[in-house]
Design a protein around this motif. Structure first.
Motif, PDB file in Angstrom:
ATOM      1  N   THR A 148       0.306  -4.253  -6.520  1.00 32.25           N
ATOM      2  CA  THR A 148       0.965  -5.559  -6.466  1.00 32.25           C
ATOM      3  C   THR A 148       2.150  -5.570  -7.422  1.00 32.25           C
ATOM      4  O   THR A 148       2.056  -5.067  -8.545  1.00 32.25           O
ATOM      5  N   VAL A 149       3.265  -6.121  -6.970  1.00 33.93           N
ATOM      6  CA  VAL A 149       4.404  -6.366  -7.850  1.00 33.93           C
ATOM      7  C   VAL A 149       4.591  -7.875  -7.954  1.00 33.93           C
ATOM      8  O   VAL A 149       4.427  -8.603  -6.977  1.00 33.93           O
ATOM      9  N   THR A 150       4.917  -8.328  -9.124  1.00 38.79           N
ATOM     10  CA  THR A 150       5.012  -9.773  -9.367  1.00 38.79           C
ATOM     11  C   THR A 150       6.446 -10.288  -9.336  1.00 38.79           C
ATOM     12  O   THR A 150       6.664 -11.498  -9.465  1.00 38.79           O
ATOM     13  N   THR A 176       0.847  -1.188   0.000  1.00 32.83           N
ATOM     14  CA  THR A 176       0.000   0.000   0.000  1.00 32.83           C
ATOM     15  C   THR A 176       0.879   1.233   0.000  1.00 32.83           C
ATOM     16  O   THR A 176       1.730   1.390   0.890  1.00 32.83           O
ATOM     17  N   LEU A 177       0.700   2.083  -0.986  1.00 28.13           N
ATOM     18  CA  LEU A 177       1.405   3.362  -1.073  1.00 28.13           C
ATOM     19  C   LEU A 177       0.536   4.421  -0.405  1.00 28.13           C
ATOM     20  O   LEU A 177      -0.666   4.501  -0.679  1.00 28.13           O
ATOM     21  N   ILE A 197       3.257   2.717 -10.591  1.00 24.25           N
ATOM     22  CA  ILE A 197       4.319   1.760 -10.278  1.00 24.25           C
ATOM     23  C   ILE A 197       4.783   1.158 -11.600  1.00 24.25           C
ATOM     24  O   ILE A 197       3.976   0.583 -12.345  1.00 24.25           O
ATOM     25  N   ASP A 198       6.065   1.347 -11.905  1.00 24.97           N
ATOM     26  CA  ASP A 198       6.633   0.842 -13.159  1.00 24.97           C
ATOM     27  C   ASP A 198       5.828   1.304 -14.374  1.00 24.97           C
ATOM     28  O   ASP A 198       5.616   0.552 -15.336  1.00 24.97           O
ATOM     29  N   GLY A 199       5.355   2.556 -14.315  1.00 17.65           N
ATOM     30  CA  GLY A 199       4.634   3.124 -15.441  1.00 17.65           C
ATOM     31  C   GLY A 199       3.162   2.785 -15.513  1.00 17.65           C
ATOM     32  O   GLY A 199       2.459   3.287 -16.395  1.00 17.65           O
ATOM     33  N   MET A 200       2.667   1.961 -14.604  1.00 20.48           N
ATOM     34  CA  MET A 200       1.261   1.579 -14.589  1.00 20.48           C
ATOM     35  C   MET A 200       0.527   2.378 -13.519  1.00 20.48           C
ATOM     36  O   MET A 200       0.959   2.423 -12.364  1.00 20.48           O
ATOM     37  N   VAL A 201      -0.590   3.013 -13.886  1.00 20.97           N
ATOM     38  CA  VAL A 201      -1.355   3.834 -12.950  1.00 20.97           C
ATOM     39  C   VAL A 201      -2.018   2.945 -11.904  1.00 20.97           C
ATOM     40  O   VAL A 201      -2.734   1.994 -12.240  1.00 20.97           O
ATOM     41  N   ILE A 202      -1.798   3.273 -10.624  1.00 21.91           N
ATOM     42  CA  ILE A 202      -2.430   2.523  -9.532  1.00 21.91           C
ATOM     43  C   ILE A 202      -3.444   3.363  -8.774  1.00 21.91           C
ATOM     44  O   ILE A 202      -4.151   2.860  -7.906  1.00 21.91           O
ATOM     45  N   SER A 260       3.468  14.948  -0.279  1.00 19.90           N
ATOM     46  CA  SER A 260       4.631  14.687   0.561  1.00 19.90           C
ATOM     47  C   SER A 260       4.363  13.477   1.440  1.00 19.90           C
ATOM     48  O   SER A 260       3.276  12.911   1.429  1.00 19.90           O
ATOM     49  N   TYR A 261       5.397  13.093   2.194  1.00 14.66           N
ATOM     50  CA  TYR A 261       5.334  11.989   3.174  1.00 14.66           C
ATOM     51  C   TYR A 261       4.908  10.686   2.493  1.00 14.66           C
ATOM     52  O   TYR A 261       3.927  10.043   2.864  1.00 14.66           O
ATOM     53  N   VAL A 262       5.695  10.276   1.513  1.00 13.14           N
ATOM     54  CA  VAL A 262       5.396   9.090   0.719  1.00 13.14           C
ATOM     55  C   VAL A 262       5.981   7.859   1.398  1.00 13.14           C
ATOM     56  O   VAL A 262       7.205   7.735   1.549  1.00 13.14           O
ATOM     57  N   VAL A 263       5.132   6.941   1.814  1.00 15.16           N
ATOM     58  CA  VAL A 263       5.612   5.716   2.479  1.00 15.16           C
ATOM     59  C   VAL A 263       4.833   4.504   1.956  1.00 15.16           C
ATOM     60  O   VAL A 263       3.792   4.646   1.339  1.00 15.16           O
TER      61      VAL A 263
END
Length: 218
Positions: A190-192, A146-147, A166-171, A215-218
């Protein structure tokens, strides 16, 4: 005369106790090592609150990413990307009001939302279509994450649309209206594959001069 017999009877018992204790110790040790490996392997975002590199233009309190330094508003510039502490890569549109990205502090000329009570003192600004920031983050293991981050908009001309990728794919996509206060938002993904994956944010609204802050990206 009974001492040898006593010793013989006690030795297996002592051996069993020692073996049990040793097994327990080894299990605990393995658990600790596994935990340590998992902690080390967790993906960690560098400069998650955008505070590692201070904004030099104190008079404006904000600056676009740019290859040269200048403090003249409306196009103050600072080369954040070249500082190894920064961790991110900001887009640069040569001062044209399209696709700009930079940093702001509270009460800056960009008129961001209030920072009061929030766990950060600087935020990235994403202006119009193409304003973007990204970071290659190592340490992922295949699975679901979870971002989370704080997102807000300019008091005027703040009808920005922000995408997380994530990796160019909109989440996740957020359509803001002017004057949106900083709000904590989340996006599952999800990353595979194990290893490094790229976290990115970009503005997606044009025209005119729409700006959001995060800001405050975790």
């Amino acid at each position: 005369m009974f001492l040898p017999g006593i010793n013989i009877r006690l030795y297996p018992s002592l051996e069993a106790v020692m073996s049990t204790a040793l097994r327990a110790f080894l299990l605990v040790l393995v658990a600790i090592l596994t935990l340590a490996v998992n902690v080390v392997a967790q993906p960690t975002i560098v400069n998650f609150d955008f505070g590692a590199v201070p904004i030099v233009c104190a008079g404006t309190g904000c600056a676009y990413q740019g290859p040269v330094f200048r403090c003249q508003f409306p196009y103050p510039m600072q080369d954040f990307n070249s500082d190894p502490r920064f961790g991110w890569t900001l887009s640069f549109a040569k001062g044209v009001v399209t696709g700009n990205a930079g940093l702001t502090g509270p009460n800056s000329a960009f008129d961001p939302p209030s920072f009061n009570g929030l766990p950060f003192t600087q935020a990235v600004l994403l202006q119009n279509t193409g304003g973007s920031i990204l970071q290659a983050v190592p340490g992922f293991t295949a699975g679901t994450y979870t971002l989370s981050f704080y997102l807000g908009s300019r008091a005027f001309w703040g009808d920005q649309v922000v995408e997380a990728l994530i990796d160019g794919m909109v989440i996740g996509t957020w359509a803001l209206t002017s004057g949106t206060p900083f709000t904590l938002v989340t996006a599952p993904f999800t990353v595979t594959t194990d290893g490094t994956h790229t976290v990115e944010f970009r503005g997606a609204k044009f025209p005119p001069d729409q700006t959001a802050f995060l800001s405050y990206v975790v």
